[in-house]
Scaffold this motif. Sequence first.
Motif, PDB file in Angstrom:
ATOM      1  N   UNK A  32       0.844  -1.203   0.000  1.00 55.82           N
ATOM      2  CA  UNK A  32       0.000   0.000   0.000  1.00 55.82           C
ATOM      3  C   UNK A  32       0.874   1.245   0.000  1.00 55.82           C
ATOM      4  N   UNK A  33       1.647   1.474  -1.060  1.00 53.54           N
ATOM      5  CA  UNK A  33       2.506   2.662  -1.097  1.00 53.54           C
ATOM      6  C   UNK A  33       1.669   3.930  -1.019  1.00 53.54           C
ATOM      7  N   UNK A  34       2.150   4.890  -0.269  1.00 52.72           N
ATOM      8  CA  UNK A  34       1.435   6.140  -0.109  1.00 52.72           C
ATOM      9  C   UNK A  34       0.490   6.170   1.069  1.00 52.72           C
ATOM     10  N   UNK A  35       0.300   5.012   1.732  1.00 58.20           N
ATOM     11  CA  UNK A  35      -0.559   4.953   2.914  1.00 58.20           C
ATOM     12  C   UNK A  35       0.320   4.887   4.151  1.00 58.20           C
ATOM     13  N   UNK A  36      -0.023   5.693   5.136  1.00 65.58           N
ATOM     14  CA  UNK A  36       0.685   5.699   6.416  1.00 65.58           C
ATOM     15  C   UNK A  36       0.150   4.529   7.251  1.00 65.58           C
ATOM     16  N   UNK A  37       0.969   3.502   7.460  1.00 70.01           N
ATOM     17  CA  UNK A  37       0.518   2.259   8.089  1.00 70.01           C
ATOM     18  C   UNK A  37       1.173   2.105   9.457  1.00 70.01           C
ATOM     19  N   UNK A  38       0.357   1.762  10.456  1.00 68.31           N
ATOM     20  CA  UNK A  38       0.837   1.601  11.831  1.00 68.31           C
ATOM     21  C   UNK A  38       0.362   0.265  12.389  1.00 68.31           C
ATOM     22  N   UNK A  39       1.227  -0.415  13.129  1.00 68.89           N
ATOM     23  CA  UNK A  39       0.772  -1.577  13.888  1.00 68.89           C
ATOM     24  C   UNK A  39       0.341  -1.131  15.281  1.00 68.89           C
ATOM     25  N   UNK A  40      -0.591  -1.882  15.870  1.00 66.35           N
ATOM     26  CA  UNK A  40      -1.033  -1.593  17.228  1.00 66.35           C
ATOM     27  C   UNK A  40      -1.654  -2.849  17.810  1.00 66.35           C
ATOM     28  N   UNK A  41      -1.979  -2.773  19.116  1.00 60.96           N
ATOM     29  CA  UNK A  41      -2.484  -3.945  19.825  1.00 60.96           C
ATOM     30  C   UNK A  41      -3.589  -3.536  20.789  1.00 60.96           C
ATOM     31  N   UNK A  43      -4.059  -5.154  23.666  1.00 59.85           N
ATOM     32  CA  UNK A  43      -3.590  -5.367  25.040  1.00 59.85           C
ATOM     33  C   UNK A  43      -2.286  -6.155  24.969  1.00 59.85           C
ATOM     34  N   UNK A  44      -1.558  -6.186  26.055  1.00 61.09           N
ATOM     35  CA  UNK A  44      -0.406  -7.069  26.286  1.00 61.09           C
ATOM     36  C   UNK A  44       0.850  -6.728  25.479  1.00 61.09           C
ATOM     37  N   UNK A  45       0.696  -6.104  24.329  1.00 61.44           N
ATOM     38  CA  UNK A  45       1.844  -5.700  23.500  1.00 61.44           C
ATOM     39  C   UNK A  45       1.735  -4.208  23.211  1.00 61.44           C
ATOM     40  N   UNK A  46       2.843  -3.626  22.787  1.00 57.50           N
ATOM     41  CA  UNK A  46       2.859  -2.194  22.481  1.00 57.50           C
ATOM     42  C   UNK A  46       3.280  -1.964  21.039  1.00 57.50           C
ATOM     43  N   UNK A  47       2.795  -0.857  20.439  1.00 61.89           N
ATOM     44  CA  UNK A  47       1.962   0.200  21.032  1.00 61.89           C
ATOM     45  C   UNK A  47       0.487  -0.177  21.077  1.00 61.89           C
ATOM     46  N   UNK A  48      -0.221   0.345  22.073  1.00 54.82           N
ATOM     47  CA  UNK A  48      -1.648   0.114  22.170  1.00 54.82           C
ATOM     48  C   UNK A  48      -2.382   0.928  21.103  1.00 54.82           C
ATOM     49  N   UNK A  49      -3.507   0.398  20.641  1.00 57.87           N
ATOM     50  CA  UNK A  49      -4.264   1.091  19.594  1.00 57.87           C
ATOM     51  C   UNK A  49      -4.709   2.472  20.065  1.00 57.87           C
ATOM     52  N   UNK A  50      -5.039   2.613  21.333  1.00 56.77           N
ATOM     53  CA  UNK A  50      -5.450   3.921  21.847  1.00 56.77           C
ATOM     54  C   UNK A  50      -4.314   4.940  21.752  1.00 56.77           C
ATOM     55  N   UNK A  51      -3.099   4.505  22.062  1.00 57.06           N
ATOM     56  CA  UNK A  51      -1.948   5.417  21.988  1.00 57.06           C
ATOM     57  C   UNK A  51      -1.651   5.815  20.551  1.00 57.06           C
ATOM     58  N   UNK A  52      -1.762   4.858  19.629  1.00 59.65           N
ATOM     59  CA  UNK A  52      -1.501   5.168  18.217  1.00 59.65           C
ATOM     60  C   UNK A  52      -2.526   6.160  17.696  1.00 59.65           C
ATOM     61  N   UNK A  53      -3.796   5.944  18.008  1.00 59.28           N
ATOM     62  CA  UNK A  53      -4.836   6.854  17.522  1.00 59.28           C
ATOM     63  C   UNK A  53      -4.657   8.257  18.107  1.00 59.28           C
ATOM     64  N   UNK A  54      -4.357   8.342  19.375  1.00 58.60           N
ATOM     65  CA  UNK A  54      -4.163   9.664  19.987  1.00 58.60           C
ATOM     66  C   UNK A  54      -2.956  10.387  19.374  1.00 58.60           C
TER      67      UNK A  54
END
Length: 245
Positions: A32-41, A43-54
């Motif tokens: 997906x070139x041109x898309x800003x892609x982030x991993x998140x979780x 629980x139990x692993x980092x980064x948490x989805x809440x932290x990534x969204x904020x």
Amino acid sequence: MTPPLVAVAHGSRDPRSAATVRALVEVVRARAPGVDVHESFLDLSEPLVTDVLRSLYAAGHRTAVVVPLLLGSAFHARVDLPALIGSVTAGCPGFVVRTSGVLGADPALQAVALDRLTAAPRRRDTGVLLSAVGSSNAEANTVVANLAKQWEDRLGLPVSEAFASATQPDIPAAAGRLRARGVRHLVVASWFLAPGRLPDRIARLAREADPAAFVAAPLADDPRVADVVVARYATAVSGLLRQYA
């Protein structure tokens, strides 16, 4: 601004799980070139989805698409994730977060899981355990049971669903079910995205039932899995565009 793609997995205390998710996300970035892609979780692993969204909101984004890296639509997809996203948007005025469908029983994912079985030794009287996590949600379990029936017709072998937790049949019960049908050799298919404690438990129980059992690897970072992630994102983005049209 193209909405960022936030891939969210369950998370695990087993570091192999998070490493596999990060490897998959790297493949998604390449697809997906041109898309800003982030991993998140969740629980139990980092980064948490809440932290990534904020952090995305703080960086100026006002839309984002969350793609759940989940193979079933059960409690995590229906309750946990919406609650976590709601906790973010409640404190981020004007932030629109669209959640795509789960990866689910997509034909491409089934193809990956079936391809993992090609390395199994070819022996007579073989049966297949389709191993999955299991859920308190009956609908999610029924999806796996239906897959087992479809695979039986496709493979021409006895196939039983087998769950790691929350519901029956578990591995011993499913192995017994196959034994009653004349199966002597077990092949374990993996309906898991990544390695971890539950897949390890399944492998251990399967080898207690058959010391020579073949245990397939999880779906992991196969490019076909990444393509499903991108497809879920694209569908969600189309929904956002229609919303603002």
